[in-house]
Design an enzyme around this catalytic site. Structure first.
Site, mmCIF file in Angstrom:
data_model
loop_
_atom_site.group_PDB
_atom_site.id
_atom_site.type_symbol
_atom_site.label_atom_id
_atom_site.label_comp_id
_atom_site.label_asym_id
_atom_site.label_seq_id
_atom_site.Cartn_x
_atom_site.Cartn_y
_atom_site.Cartn_z
ATOM 1 N N HIS A 4 -3.767 -5.214 0.261
ATOM 2 C CA HIS A 4 -3.274 -5.649 1.579
ATOM 3 C C HIS A 4 -3.272 -7.175 1.681
ATOM 4 O O HIS A 4 -4.301 -7.765 2.021
ATOM 5 C CB HIS A 4 -4.166 -5.065 2.685
ATOM 6 N N CYS A 59 0.830 -1.205 0.000
ATOM 7 C CA CYS A 59 0.000 0.000 0.000
ATOM 8 C C CYS A 59 0.873 1.267 0.000
ATOM 9 O O CYS A 59 1.544 1.533 -0.977
ATOM 10 C CB CYS A 59 -0.984 -0.060 1.165
ATOM 11 N N GLU A 82 -2.140 -8.963 3.943
ATOM 12 C CA GLU A 82 -2.225 -9.435 5.335
ATOM 13 C C GLU A 82 -3.661 -9.595 5.828
ATOM 14 O O GLU A 82 -3.889 -10.236 6.840
ATOM 15 C CB GLU A 82 -1.451 -8.481 6.267
#
Ligand code: XMP
Length: 525
Positions: A178, A90, A180
């Site tokens: 993202h 990001c 994660e």
């Protein structure tokens, strides 16, 4: 040679550095990397450990800033680019682009939510195993409109051309989504590709290796010294107690203080569990002192201060009896120490000890869990064959039920709350969800609050009642920094409410707290 390193093993092992630019998901990146059995450290964006040869890769996190903000966090990429593989996420991706001659501009509309990788380079090692249309999660206000000359795009979504790109001259990758977060369905695959294939992690970080190496280290570090440990009944201090007991046995003395505001029967149950685990533990009933000092005190901060002060006094008095103690063990875990940044760049959370031990005691600190996330502490507990009762226990605040009783504290109010809470938690432990998991295990933390400054009218049999409500609280969370109220099943709530109102004298109404954190907090006081 006797060396004075508290964690020599960690110095020798491989690690990934995650540079934190202030994103709310930075800790999640850390947990995902650890789930790949790889050690990692989260450091402020400007604290890269130059010269540390155990670093095998670097991840740059997201950030609340735009790269164009004058206050945006800056990092000198030459500290690691070209030396170890780098992954920008990001803001990290935008920062790499911006500093390499690419272009980052305001997105037409904020790119937020689910998207799919419509085109991608399946031969790129970062995207190995990716399926067509893989779902990813976007959350950014800026977007990359040109990448540096030495880079090539490796994945695009319908709206984001540079969803992922890679350098052709250095081992540098960048993704604007993202990986994660749970909603990036192949995010773990991407992180595995980076951490294991690209960075070459040997995946040696596991609960079993942690237990073996930590016990060996503790024996080396502590020798024949005596250690004291304050147990709280919580998972961190309990796991620490068992670990230390395995390492040094009877040289560990534990104290467990009852301030009178624990859950119903908790003091005795937990004490029995500890003794069953072979811990050398002294139970101290100090409830008289706490209730006396809290009498008539209604201000939440004041209540917390008194309990904190009394706790230190009681613990110190016990610790002083162990005259030859050299060490104080504490169940500090990694999230307690991560220096999270807020948008001003100020550190908003730093290491806080239980603290307050008198200097003349000259105790050194021993904190062997300080690299672990909460779920890793639980895995270590399982490795140590501790009972689920201790390992899966919800977090419980140090001041106990005092922060769940509005206004002043009396033994009577504590007992009412203990009875109501006992019904709530017992039902939650017994309730099995459709997927076979206990409701209790799906919840980060649950508890009952006695609204003792409020009364409401009710009717029981033929009689009018004028009693207190209780509020049930249940939240889902990963670290207690943010939390969502849990969507409890209605049949469960109905059962709990009925039983509390029918059985607990003094309570005639049950409410459910549907506030998230922020803006509310988990505890009421
Ligand atoms: P809040 O209420 O701030 O709570 O959202 C976040 C987490 O911290 C726990 N908590 C405490 N734990 N001493 C503790 O050991 C305290 O004074 C304390 N206050 C809150 C709370 O239960 C939740 O897990």
């Amino acid at each position: 040679m006797k060396y004075n390193l508290i964690y020599p093993i960690h110095f020798m092992q491989q690690k990934i550095i995650i540079l934190d630019f202030g994103s709310q998901t930075t800790q999640l990146i850390g947990r995902r990397v650890r789930e790949l059995d790889t050690f990692c450290e989260i450091l402020p964006y400007n604290k890269f450990p130059v010269g540390d040869e155990s670093v095998i890769g670097v991840i740059l996190s997201g950030s609340p800033y735009s790269v164009h903000d004058p206050e945006a966090f800056q990092v000198d990429l030459s500290q690691f680019v070209g030396k170890v593989p780098v992954l920008g996420i990001c803001y990290g991706a935008q920062y790499i682009s911006h500093s390499g001659g690419g272009k980052v501009e305001k997105a037409d509309s904020r790119e937020y939510g689910r998207a799919h990788l419509e085109e991608f380079d399946a031969t790129n090692p970062l995207l190995k195993g990716f399926e067509p249309h893989s779902q990813v999660w976007m959350s950014h206000g800026d977007t990359i409109t040109a990448i540096p000359a030495d880079c090539k795009v490796i994945a695009s979504t319908a709206n984001v051309k540079y969803a992922a790109y890679a350098s052709t001259t250095n081992p540098v990758w960048a993704v604007q989504f993202h990986p994660e977060v749970f909603h990036s369905l192949q995010g773990t695959q991407l992180l595995r590709n980076f951490v294991v294939d690209i960075c070459g992690s040997r995946q040696e970080w596991s609960a079993a290796s942690f237990v073996d190496t930590t016990i060996a280290e503790l024996r080396e570090q502590l020798g024949d010294d005596r250690v004291i440990l304050g147990l709280s009944g919580g998972v961190d201090s309990s796991v620490l107690g068992v670990l230390l007991n395995k390492a040094i046995g009877k040289n560990l003395t534990c104290t467990f203080v009852d301030h009178g505001m624990l859950r119903k029967n908790e003091f005795q149950q937990v004490l029995n569990d500890y003794e069953g685990l072979g811990l050398n533990v002294i139970g101290v009933d100090a409830s008289e002192k706490f209730f006396a000092d809290l009498e008539g005190v209604t201000d939440p901060e004041q209540k917390r201060k008194i309990i904190g002060r009394d706790f230190v006094e009681v613990f110190n008095a016990e610790a002083k009896k162990i005259t030859d103690a050299k060490w104080l063990a504490q169940g500090t875990i990694y999230p307690d120490r991560i220096e999270s940044l807020n948008i001003t760049g100020k550190v908003i959370k730093s290491h806080h000890n239980v603290g307050g031990l008198p200097e003349e005691m000259h105790l050194s600190l021993c904190e062997p869990l300080k690299w672990l996330f909460k779920d890793e502490v639980r895995r270590v507990g399982r490795q140590l064959e501790m009972p689920d009762r201790l390992i899966k226990r919800h977090p419980f605040p140090g001041p106990g039920l005092a922060v769940r009783i509005l206004g002043d504290m009396t033994r009577e109010k504590v007992q009412i709350l203990q009875d109501a809470d006992d019904i709530y938690i017992r039902h939650m432990q017994e309730y099995i969800c459709e997927d076979g998991e206990r409701l209790y295990d799906k919840i980060w933390q649950a508890g009952t609050v006695l609204l003792s400054t409020v009364r409401s009218v009710g009717v029981m049999g033929d009689e009018r009642t004028y009693e207190h409500p209780v509020a049930l609280r249940a939240v889902t969370s990963t670290d207690a920094m943010t939390a969502d109220w849990a969507h409890l099943p209605y049949d469960f709530m109905a059962k709990v409410s009925n039983e509390i109102i029918n059985k607990v004298k003094g309570v005639n109404r049950v409410c459910y707290d549907i506030s998230s954190k922020p803006p509310a907090t988990i505890e009421w006081e």
